[in-house]
Design a protein around this motif. Sequence first.
Motif, PDB file in Angstrom:
ATOM      1  N   GLY A   1      22.330   7.094  71.755  1.00  0.00           N
ATOM      2  CA  GLY A   1      23.274   8.186  71.983  1.00  0.00           C
ATOM      3  C   GLY A   1      23.209   9.310  70.963  1.00  0.00           C
ATOM      4  O   GLY A   1      23.629  10.436  71.248  1.00  0.00           O
TER       5      GLY A   1
ATOM      6  N   PRO B   1      17.062   3.692  64.160  1.00  0.00           N
ATOM      7  CA  PRO B   1      18.466   4.081  64.395  1.00  0.00           C
ATOM      8  C   PRO B   1      19.135   4.641  63.138  1.00  0.00           C
ATOM      9  O   PRO B   1      18.587   4.543  62.040  1.00  0.00           O
ATOM     10  CB  PRO B   1      19.109   2.754  64.783  1.00  0.00           C
TER      11      PRO B   1
ATOM     12  N   VAL C   1      16.361   5.591  74.318  1.00  0.00           N
ATOM     13  CA  VAL C   1      16.908   6.708  73.535  1.00  0.00           C
ATOM     14  C   VAL C   1      18.391   6.418  73.267  1.00  0.00           C
ATOM     15  O   VAL C   1      19.173   6.250  74.206  1.00  0.00           O
ATOM     16  CB  VAL C   1      16.743   8.047  74.298  1.00  0.00           C
TER      17      VAL C   1
ATOM     18  N   TYR D   1      28.859   8.929  61.888  1.00  0.00           N
ATOM     19  CA  TYR D   1      27.920   7.810  61.981  1.00  0.00           C
ATOM     20  C   TYR D   1      27.853   7.215  60.593  1.00  0.00           C
ATOM     21  O   TYR D   1      27.973   7.936  59.597  1.00  0.00           O
ATOM     22  CB  TYR D   1      26.515   8.277  62.416  1.00  0.00           C
TER      23      TYR D   1
ATOM     24  N   HIS E   1      36.584   4.534  68.222  1.00  0.00           N
ATOM     25  CA  HIS E   1      36.199   5.949  68.184  1.00  0.00           C
ATOM     26  C   HIS E   1      37.252   6.841  68.835  1.00  0.00           C
ATOM     27  O   HIS E   1      37.855   6.468  69.855  1.00  0.00           O
ATOM     28  CB  HIS E   1      34.917   6.199  68.993  1.00  0.00           C
TER      29      HIS E   1
ATOM     30  N   TYR F   1      32.685  -0.433  68.383  1.00  0.00           N
ATOM     31  CA  TYR F   1      32.514  -1.111  67.091  1.00  0.00           C
ATOM     32  C   TYR F   1      33.518  -0.592  66.063  1.00  0.00           C
ATOM     33  O   TYR F   1      33.850  -1.248  65.101  1.00  0.00           O
ATOM     34  CB  TYR F   1      31.072  -1.052  66.581  1.00  0.00           C
TER      35      TYR F   1
ATOM     36  N   ARG G   1      23.983  -1.395  60.957  1.00  0.00           N
ATOM     37  CA  ARG G   1      24.557  -2.287  61.973  1.00  0.00           C
ATOM     38  C   ARG G   1      23.652  -2.408  63.199  1.00  0.00           C
ATOM     39  O   ARG G   1      23.541  -3.486  63.787  1.00  0.00           O
ATOM     40  CB  ARG G   1      25.931  -1.719  62.374  1.00  0.00           C
TER      41      ARG G   1
ATOM     42  N   PHE H   1      28.862  10.515  75.652  1.00  0.00           N
ATOM     43  CA  PHE H   1      28.514  10.114  77.026  1.00  0.00           C
ATOM     44  C   PHE H   1      28.093  11.344  77.848  1.00  0.00           C
ATOM     45  O   PHE H   1      27.116  11.306  78.595  1.00  0.00           O
ATOM     46  CB  PHE H   1      29.696   9.413  77.708  1.00  0.00           C
TER      47      PHE H   1
ATOM     48  N   GLU I   1      25.048   3.527  78.318  1.00  0.00           N
ATOM     49  CA  GLU I   1      26.417   3.566  77.791  1.00  0.00           C
ATOM     50  C   GLU I   1      26.859   2.118  77.656  1.00  0.00           C
ATOM     51  O   GLU I   1      26.903   1.408  78.668  1.00  0.00           O
ATOM     52  CB  GLU I   1      27.337   4.298  78.773  1.00  0.00           C
TER      53      GLU I   1
END
Length: 519
Positions: free
Chosen positions: A9, A104, A7, A400, A43, A40, A108, A52, A33
């Motif tokens: 994030g 996803p 699964v 995203y 953030h 990437y 990427r 998290f 995590e």
Amino acid sequence: SGAVRLVLGDQLSRNLASLRGLDRTQDVVLLAEVMAEATYVPHHPQKIAFLFSAMRHFAEELRADGVRVDYIRLDDPDNTGTLGGELSRAIARHGAARAIVTFPGEWRVWKPMRQWQQDFAVPVEVKEDDRFFCPIARFRSWADGRKQLRMEFFYREMRRDYKILLTPEGQPEGGQWNFDAENRKSLPKGLKIPPPYREEPDAITAEVLALVAERFKGHFGKLEGFFYAVTAAGAEKALNHFISHCLPLFGDYQDAMAMGQETLFHSILSPYINAGLLDPRRVVDAAERAWRQGHAPLNAVEGFIRQILGWREYVRGIYWLKMPAYADTNALNAHRPLPDFYWTGRTDMNCMAQVIGQTERLAYAHHIQRLMVTGNFALLLGVEPAQIEEWYLAVYADAYDWVELPNVHGMVMHADGGYLGSKPYAASGKYIQRMSDYCTKCRYDVKETTGTTACPFNALYWNFLMENEGKLRGNPRMGLVYKGLDGMEPAKREAIRAQAGRFIAGLVPAYPATGTERS
Ligand code: FAD
Ligand code: DLZ
Ligand code: SF4
């Protein structure tokens, strides 16, 4: 032996495709995590902390429900740092016979995932992500054969398909599909604005905040004041708060901006919806119910529903229709570097300082702030699309690629040549003055176009029209603005060009001139 069910994030939904049919005795749910996902782009620390903490809470809920969960923490010494690496380790650790994952949200991530089937010794099943109203195949067939895709027409189909705000005869409630004309009011003085829904960090969140403070020190954004909910139950409370206190006036003041009033009547639900804590169908249903019960007017409810059922689904459809080529277009040939103040907020332009400053504090800005302040500035300046895209992808808790890219590349930068929006949203300082109080506290004068105190947006606006004349003059929706340019004396044009040139020369690039990547 059973399956490892990975699964991601932003897939924290109990009804996730890859969690269906779970065998409690044999299967293991994996959450990890990993540094690759956390870095990437740089953030915002609140975005990382939100995800998290939400991942850890989700794992706890599954465990409480009797599900076997394998949770890999960022500081686990064996952590490989990538999703693929962690899945591979988990398959071996559990002797799993197969792996299951849900499609996803980013190209990427999808690129290597397509290979997993070959990379791993066991079958890897990728399930469709059905948490959206519109399946990717449905969008494809809608788009097929159309020269231009228009959100408005797509949205009407979605309204019909899902029978939302329709009369029993199948007509739009209120006799119109769209009530936007009523949704552009400026904010009256003294209007009471509800504070946004906030939650105090619990022990899990506090631990995550400490981890993030330690491990992501260099990232733009503050951690203090973190107020996001981190569970489905918390997101549901945020939804109820919005419906009760904000929805009735959401439409009227949707485009307004005000100092010290960062959230106004907006919902701040995007981080929850995008991470899977809140089902968009629930949100749309709750809004429609509020109208049917007489709690909120139609202009507000229709406007709000259009954002989720229309825009959100439409940009996702375009993303998967057009990627990966979509990200590489640069229709306006924009190559200027992103100015450094996007990462510091230090600029005399009050509108920019306000929006960047609140972004640093909250990891949030509402749509018009993103579109007409920081976005408009990047468009007028002609920033290299990849640089401004990286900024938006990094700084917002809801960001995203699938949703950020079409909004920035298409809607803001017009880098797709008008595929997503028929004209660029270019505007001078006058727009910001009309929709906000930012100009009242600015060192610049919004009524001036040239001179040392002139609002930079003004000269940049005309300069943008001149620089892109060859590409934009033929656009029927730009006719009026080019008429304005045509009526301008040549000497004035020259003065504006020189003014813009001086301003641009004085900007400091955020990155070294050669690279667009910040790593
Ligand atoms: P509200 O104003 O309360 O709207 C309700 C919901 O509608 C949002 O929660 C969101 O789910 C949806 N929505 C509204 N507008 C859009 C849109 N244009 N595209 C997709 N969904 C929309 N949204 C993201 O979720 N992630 C992003 O990374 C993102 N980047 C953006 C970048 C730019 C330059 C622009 C102009 C817009 C971007 N948006 C993005 C869309 C929009 O600005 C945010 O969804 C919205 O500001 C979130 O705040 P809210 O929940 O208070 O929204
Ligand atoms: C955004 C993000 C971050 C910061 N960290 C993680 C992570 O450690 N583990 C994870 O599974 N997902 C994370 N995400 C979300 C992913 O980037 C997201 O699932 C993909 O981009 C696909 O949308
Ligand atoms: Fe922004 Fe110009 Fe207004 Fe200053 S005067 S706040 S720079 S629009």
